[in-house]
Design an enzyme around this catalytic site. Sequence first.
Site, PDB file in Angstrom:
ATOM      1  N   HIS A   1       0.855  -1.193   0.000  1.00  0.00           N
ATOM      2  CA  HIS A   1       0.000   0.000   0.000  1.00  0.00           C
ATOM      3  C   HIS A   1       0.889   1.240   0.000  1.00  0.00           C
ATOM      4  O   HIS A   1       1.528   1.556   1.005  1.00  0.00           O
ATOM      5  CB  HIS A   1      -0.920  -0.016   1.220  1.00  0.00           C
TER       6      HIS A   1
ATOM      7  N   HIS B   1      -5.960   9.861  -0.630  1.00  0.00           N
ATOM      8  CA  HIS B   1      -6.701   9.881   0.634  1.00  0.00           C
ATOM      9  C   HIS B   1      -5.927  10.467   1.819  1.00  0.00           C
ATOM     10  O   HIS B   1      -6.453  10.472   2.934  1.00  0.00           O
ATOM     11  CB  HIS B   1      -7.257   8.486   0.966  1.00  0.00           C
TER      12      HIS B   1
ATOM     13  N   ASP C   1      -7.590   1.647   1.883  1.00  0.00           N
ATOM     14  CA  ASP C   1      -7.292   2.503   3.038  1.00  0.00           C
ATOM     15  C   ASP C   1      -8.224   3.689   3.275  1.00  0.00           C
ATOM     16  O   ASP C   1      -8.292   4.181   4.394  1.00  0.00           O
ATOM     17  CB  ASP C   1      -5.835   2.993   2.926  1.00  0.00           C
TER      18      ASP C   1
ATOM     19  N   ASP D   1       1.138   5.092  -0.246  1.00  0.00           N
ATOM     20  CA  ASP D   1       0.478   6.399  -0.193  1.00  0.00           C
ATOM     21  C   ASP D   1       1.180   7.390  -1.108  1.00  0.00           C
ATOM     22  O   ASP D   1       2.395   7.562  -1.026  1.00  0.00           O
ATOM     23  CB  ASP D   1       0.519   6.957   1.229  1.00  0.00           C
TER      24      ASP D   1
END
Length: 775
Positions: free
Chosen positions: A46, A405, A168, A48
């Site tokens: 994941h 996000h 997420d 970001d």
Amino acid sequence: MALPLVLLVLLAAVTAAREAHGYVAYNTSAGTVAGLLNVHLVPHSHDDVGWLKTVDQYYVGSNNSIQGACVMNTLDSVVDALARDPGRKFVVAEQAFFQRWWVEKSPQIQAIVHKLVDSGQLEFINGGWCMHDEAATHYIDMIDQTTLGHRVIKKQFNKTPRAGWQIDPFGHSAVQAYLLGTELGFDSVHFARIDYQDRAKRKDDKGLEVIWQGSRTFGSSSQIFTNAFPVHYSPPDGFSFEVLNDMTPVQDDPLLFDTNVEQRVNDFVSAAIAQANVTRTNHIMWTMGDDFNYQYAESWFRNMDRLIHYVNKDGRVHALYSTPSIYTDAKHASNESWPLKRDDYFPYADSTNAYWTGYFTSRPTFKGYVRMLSGYYLAARQIEFLVGGSFTSSLEDPLGIAQHHDAVSGTAKQHTTDDYSKRLALGASQVEKGVNTALACLTSSKGTCMPPAVKFSQCQLLNISYCPSTEEQISGGKGLVITAYNPLGWEHSDFIRVPVNDLHLVVKSSDGSFVDSQLVEVDNVTSNLRKLYVKAYLGINTDKPPKYWLVFQASVPPMGWNTYFVSKPKGAGSNRMGYVSSIASPSKDTVEVGPGSLKMTFSSASGQLTRMFNSITGVDLPIQQSFLWYGSNSGDGADSQASGAYIFRPDGSTPTVVSRSVPLKVIRGPLVDEVHQQFSPWIYQVTRLYKDKEHAEVEYTIGPIPVNDGIGKEVITRLTANMVTNHTFYTDSNGRDFLKRVRDYREDWDLQVTQPVAGNYYPGQSRNVCNRWEI
Ligand SMILES: *[C@@H]1O[C@H](CO)[C@@H](O)[C@H](O)[C@H]1NC(C)=O
Ligand SMILES: *[C@@H]1O[C@H](CO)[C@@H](O)[C@H](O)[C@H]1NC(C)=O
Ligand SMILES: *[C@@H]1O[C@H](CO)[C@@H](O)[C@H](O)[C@H]1NC(C)=O
Ligand SMILES: *[C@@H]1O[C@H](CO)[C@@H](O)[C@H](O)[C@H]1NC(C)=O
Ligand SMILES: *[C@@H]1O[C@H](CO)[C@@H](O)[C@H](O)[C@H]1NC(C)=O
Ligand SMILES: *[C@@H]1O[C@H](CO)[C@@H](O)[C@H](O)[C@H]1NC(C)=O
Ligand SMILES: *[C@@H]1O[C@H](CO)[C@@H](O)[C@H](O)[C@H]1NC(C)=O
């Protein structure tokens, strides 16, 4: 005679060990198996697109003292690891990273990646530029940032991602389900974060996986298979194999200490059975990864290879490398029926006092900037198309990144947020140049672009009355041409405000007729913000802010423009000069404002809004507005959860009213009436009522919020009316569609109310019914 026999046995044992030691061909090429519980291992990282570090810092792996993360390492080592064994798989989500990486790869590596994608070893999921937020984003930005990624994937690999991977984001919107889901070609969406009470109930009735119909209008014509994870997007406890983390590798070499194959297989089987207990069908998904993992991918794959090999040899359950698409196909093939889910997954709480509703309003200025530029980008693309140019791409990457996000959500660190703003500003200034040239072409009467007949410029800082071209152009005696462009698909009329220094001006439309105008004094709050800006950024200490706003109504055809001329009057024009607003001094008990059908009434004594009345609709509403603040819970009590950028946790006391008495200054004119109110030294508000508009425009400037009393303040504005609502209200989903909300109520489960305030906040983009601003 006993001795030789013993020796023989020992020799045999050593030989067996020698055979097991050394090269083992792990069998990783498993598909699904009917009749067994299938554990789909989905290897992922994941990543970001900016958070504790900036997007580029994450990509190149700098500033590892902040967070040890380097996406280049991940992609490099994943590709090596996949190439080593055709059984292995990996999914890639964020194109902002993948594309940074792809362009710097050699043709040889690109060819390997092509093979991995074609064989299904490497699958793109989600495929947008980032994993966008679902609360603070506008649906157009969600579509744009996803399209941007899908377009390059299609071009480079001729593939279209099938699975939504929103693992997420802090709650999930209806638009994500019905618009981004099916319209983009997704047949499933997967995520981790749903309300803890909702999750507990869904585990009990095996309802984590659902058919989600996000739109009551579209119903089953727009539905998507939705998989909410039972825990999080990491693997079950004990099955993480990130290189520098503590882990229990699968150790199968009998000549080394601590062999543990049997133990690891047992752990695997019991974790699988526990998950099967809350899941329909004999397919479960293990998300094999976490934030910025696979920096040395072989560590993960080596252990997963062995798990798959030994678990399948054991035969109690079946393990396989998988992807969300393979998993969804298996679910579909099982003919199971799924619960129906409607509306959305907001608000999201992960524990009693942790409602993730704070981020709906965190960093409002950044949110505003993103929204403003997204509208600008839309208009610029139309203009680009009209002139057949190509000048808007410099905003693609910054706007795509900004939907992440942790970006538009306002939850990134300050330096990262500054980086997002810088990227946006650089992109916007490029686009601005293109728009200026294009407008000169479009509006040229000679039908030719070169040399430009008019030199256009744009004012991005009108919010602080900074617009040198309008100020200089007019005071220099030259006329000013103002072109208004309307990106909407219908005719639109709106009021234009430009800062000027001259009281004596006339406005004419393109056919030469006079247009009514009005001059409104620039207020001190705006002037002071402008002075601060020119001092800090332009180094000018002697700024003279413009004195007036020149206001006039522009009417613009759909996807078209209209041109207006501002000049000093000559001859007949002198009696058509802008109306100089008057300042009303309240004489009666109440002051009524509004040049059109909508009126607002304020109390002269307290300055408070008391009533709204619309003479066209007949709506007559007693209404009050106030600013208040909730004290922030600092998390020093029994539960250490503090209020912050993500989570809104008021301290439990009733909110404090900022001011009950708010002196007002009323400015009147034929086009607009304004009510200026200083609620406190740090809250200034202007209410505007325009002729021909049936709404009031309320603009407030808040900050810096005083915290020297040691109390964090969650500032709200509250409108109190006598409407009988039965606790029911409506909020939009990403600026599209409306969802019904009922206070202290959830349709999907019996809500236990632990946070009566924070638990009733919902995100809103275009028609927000509840708001909380903090700076
Ligand atoms: C590998 O495992 C799969 C399924 O478990 C099996 O079908 C296949 O025959 C195995 N291949 C080898 C070479 O053992
Ligand atoms: C990141 O590292 C650079 C030097 O490598 C340093 O100048 C910068 O201040 C660091 N940024 C942050 C936010 O720590
Ligand atoms: C299965 O779920 C039930 C509740 O639904 C629970 O009581 C039981 O302990 C669970 N079994 C396992 C093996 O997790
Ligand atoms: C699902 O239904 C199809 C068609 O009725 C059938 O061919 C298939 O075997 C079924 N699959 C399972 C797992 O029951
Ligand atoms: C004015 O708008 C710019 C972005 O266009 C923003 O950066 C700035 O913070 C705004 N100023 C105020 C005082 O709101
Ligand atoms: C605004 O500023 C001017 C000069 O800077 C001052 O004379 C005037 O009183 C101020 N107005 C208000 C309402 O503070
Ligand atoms: C008020 O709402 C509740 C539940 O949301 C509903 O049961 C009730 O009928 C409503 N009352 C009225 C008067 O609409």
